[in-house]
Design an enzyme around this catalytic site. Sequence first.
Site, short mmCIF file in Angstrom:
data_model
loop_
_atom_site.label_atom_id
_atom_site.label_comp_id
_atom_site.label_asym_id
_atom_site.label_seq_id
_atom_site.Cartn_x
_atom_site.Cartn_y
_atom_site.Cartn_z
N GLU A 11 0.59 -1.27 0.22
CA GLU A 11 0.16 0.06 0.07
C GLU A 11 0.84 1.32 0.13
OE1 GLU A 11 -3.99 -1.78 2.30
OE2 GLU A 11 -2.27 -0.70 3.45
N ASP A 198 -12.35 -6.50 -2.35
CA ASP A 198 -13.35 -7.76 -2.01
C ASP A 198 -14.47 -7.26 -1.57
OD1 ASP A 198 -13.33 -8.33 1.09
OD2 ASP A 198 -11.32 -7.64 0.35
#
Length: 231
Positions: A11, A198
């Site tokens: 990230e 997700d």
Amino acid sequence: MIGIIGAMEVEVEKLREAMVIEASKTIAGMTFYSGTLSGVPVTLVRSGIGKVNAAMCAQILCDCFQVSMIWNTGIAGSLCADINIGDIVISKDALQHDMDAVYFGYAPGVIPQQEVSTFPADEALATKAMEVCKSVNPDISVFSGRVVSGDQFVADKDKKKWISETFGGMCTEMEGAAIAQAAYLNGIPFLILRAISDKADDSATMDYTTFEKKAIEHMVQLTLGLLKAIA
């Protein structure tokens, strides 16, 4: 100085590569990189996963780097049918879905003996982030709403349903609300930026592995674009 926190190496690595790094310092096992990103002074750090790591990281940014605001970038699971994998959620506010003092008469998510349990993000910055995201990520949708956090990866449809119905969140992850609480208590504006990796249900494990990279690409584009917009 803007403090930018990501929980995982994937990230923050693209942002670090784009930085002009002037100094680095390791505190509590976290390495803080200070310099400029898109021409803006920033301190970038990987906090590690979970609320304790995230809150510690935010406090160090406040105490040792005197940041004027904190951004938390990363990925999350969608709690809403309209929010698809790859889309982005920008925080209006944040709370902890696993704070549970119901036995003592508190509602789920309420922090006992504290006046505030839902922490509002910086409204002007959130509005600007919405505008920037539509410009730099025209192929996806962007949403503004509640981010809910807890020390668990939500991958069960019943748990997802309970979190969604109880808290009205748009996405769930493991750090944002802890950073929000630390920023709030220090009187520092914050913003949580989340790309959806997700659906936070029984397909979450498969989806996460498949779509993590694309979600992070969208997040990096938004972060760099937002920095340019406020430079």
